[in-house]
Scaffold this active site. Sequence first.
Site, PDB file in Angstrom:
ATOM      1  N   ASN A   1       0.708  -1.121   0.023  1.00  0.00           N
ATOM      2  CA  ASN A   1       0.080   0.254  -0.194  1.00  0.00           C
ATOM      3  C   ASN A   1       0.963   1.197   0.136  1.00  0.00           C
ATOM      4  O   ASN A   1       1.951   1.165   0.505  1.00  0.00           O
ATOM      5  CB  ASN A   1      -1.030  -0.132   1.251  1.00  0.00           C
ATOM      6  CG  ASN A   1      -1.926  -0.947   1.290  1.00  0.00           C
ATOM      7  OD1 ASN A   1      -2.102  -1.813   0.288  1.00  0.00           O
ATOM      8  ND2 ASN A   1      -3.034  -1.060   2.177  1.00  0.00           N
ATOM      9  N   VAL A   2       0.419   2.567  -0.639  1.00  0.00           N
ATOM     10  CA  VAL A   2       1.032   3.554  -0.787  1.00  0.00           C
ATOM     11  C   VAL A   2       1.468   4.110   0.869  1.00  0.00           C
ATOM     12  O   VAL A   2       2.743   4.414   1.023  1.00  0.00           O
ATOM     13  CB  VAL A   2      -0.030   4.792  -1.110  1.00  0.00           C
ATOM     14  CG1 VAL A   2       0.804   6.035  -1.201  1.00  0.00           C
ATOM     15  CG2 VAL A   2      -0.225   4.533  -2.701  1.00  0.00           C
ATOM     16  N   LYS A   3       0.645   3.728   1.701  1.00  0.00           N
ATOM     17  CA  LYS A   3       0.881   4.141   3.190  1.00  0.00           C
ATOM     18  C   LYS A   3       2.405   3.424   3.422  1.00  0.00           C
ATOM     19  O   LYS A   3       3.256   4.322   4.249  1.00  0.00           O
ATOM     20  CB  LYS A   3      -0.221   3.597   3.953  1.00  0.00           C
ATOM     21  CG  LYS A   3      -0.082   4.186   5.249  1.00  0.00           C
ATOM     22  CD  LYS A   3      -1.271   4.034   6.215  1.00  0.00           C
ATOM     23  CE  LYS A   3      -1.497   2.526   6.683  1.00  0.00           C
ATOM     24  NZ  LYS A   3      -2.661   2.232   7.390  1.00  0.00           N
ATOM     25  N   GLY A   4       2.713   2.272   3.297  1.00  0.00           N
ATOM     26  CA  GLY A   4       4.041   1.826   3.399  1.00  0.00           C
ATOM     27  C   GLY A   4       4.183   1.535   4.821  1.00  0.00           C
ATOM     28  O   GLY A   4       3.352   1.180   5.598  1.00  0.00           O
ATOM     29  N   PHE A   5       5.289   1.471   5.193  1.00  0.00           N
ATOM     30  CA  PHE A   5       5.870   0.846   6.455  1.00  0.00           C
ATOM     31  C   PHE A   5       7.037   1.319   6.832  1.00  0.00           C
ATOM     32  O   PHE A   5       8.085   1.893   6.089  1.00  0.00           O
ATOM     33  CB  PHE A   5       5.858  -0.641   6.534  1.00  0.00           C
ATOM     34  CG  PHE A   5       6.367  -1.492   7.565  1.00  0.00           C
ATOM     35  CD1 PHE A   5       5.613  -1.353   8.820  1.00  0.00           C
ATOM     36  CD2 PHE A   5       7.722  -1.748   7.967  1.00  0.00           C
ATOM     37  CE1 PHE A   5       6.143  -2.189   9.778  1.00  0.00           C
ATOM     38  CE2 PHE A   5       8.036  -2.538   8.941  1.00  0.00           C
ATOM     39  CZ  PHE A   5       7.168  -2.813  10.007  1.00  0.00           C
TER      40      PHE A   5
END
Length: 276
Positions: free
Chosen positions: A142-146
């Site tokens: 996801n764009v949000k990432g980590f």
Amino acid sequence: MRPQDSATTDRTAPQDLPSIIRPYGDTTGDAMVQLSFSLPVPAGKRAELAALQLAGKMGLEPASVVHSKAMGPNFTFFIVYGKVNHLIDYAGIEVPEGREYPLLSGKEIDLAIRTVLSRRMVVVGACIGTDAHTVGIDAILNVKGFAGEKGLEYHREIQVINMGAQVTVEELVERAKAENADAVLVSQVVTQKNAHIHNTKQMAAAFHAAYPTAVGPGMGRPLLIAGGPRFDTVTEQELGVDRIFGKGTTPREVASYLVHALLPSWTPENPAEGER
Ligand code: B12
């Protein structure tokens, strides 16, 4: 490979390391450790003695039960504190190299794909089997990432198809074929009865059967990547996948690996060399 890119290489010079070490409990070198486990017996004196017997057989001597609690009528949870007699040769430990490829910047990743592939790289991801733990695969995709890094979706040159949770192997193979996937990313978090190992092997076998030709962008089998927090007891060869990623993996590590594995002619220092 750029030397600073090795993720887990221990840079401490061997002469700076203590050679022999013991665990630390209350005071340095007292060799005390704490262990928790449960036994399938009702709580009580006999259960505590059973816990101590187990601790003794594991090399904790002397040991004491510092906590025990019934978990329903027929199970007891224990915390045992005891001394071990084992020594660790710390300086003699060989630390394996972490990553066999360079960690690329977001720009380098997109440039590599644009230059060598001349189209977007297609990545299909899913949690397979009955596993519904999507947080890990979403962290990568996801764009949000980590951990402050954007996920693969953020890249202009990567097309991500995230199939979500509880995807069957048949559905995954079918979708990978329909999308002409360059890579298939599978997540397995539940490890009860080694479900993660069985499911991943089954997935890999299905892809090997469905694609007669070797890994290769646009022509052969997609690159098979398995990820999850508890794959450390198995190898890629045993599972039939190209790469395993474990706990703490970041999206950039995965994107850099995709470039390394699928676009081997591209090098970050001299991208023009990889053009075709
Ligand atoms: C959140 C959670 C849930 C949520 C999941 C919500 C969701 N949409 O994901 C809910 C409540 C639904 C849930 C349900 C269950 N859960 Co749960 N859950 C957790 C919990 C607390 C956190 C997992 C998590 O999100 N971690 C954060 C992510 C970021 O970490 P990660 O998954 O490891 O992912 C990282 C890496 O591993 C890697 N990675 C992971 N996948 C992939 C894939 C690729 C391709 C790559 C490259 C990398 C990669 O990259 C990620 C980022 O670094 C864990 C305990 C824990 N603290 O870990 C239990 C845990 C995983 N759950 C567990 C269990 C038992 C269950 C249930 C069976 C409980 C029940 N009796 O109903 C059900 C099973 C449901 C099912 N069918 O799967 C057990 C599993 C035990 C085992 N040995 O298998 C755990 C360990 C808890 C425990 N200690 O008992 N759970």
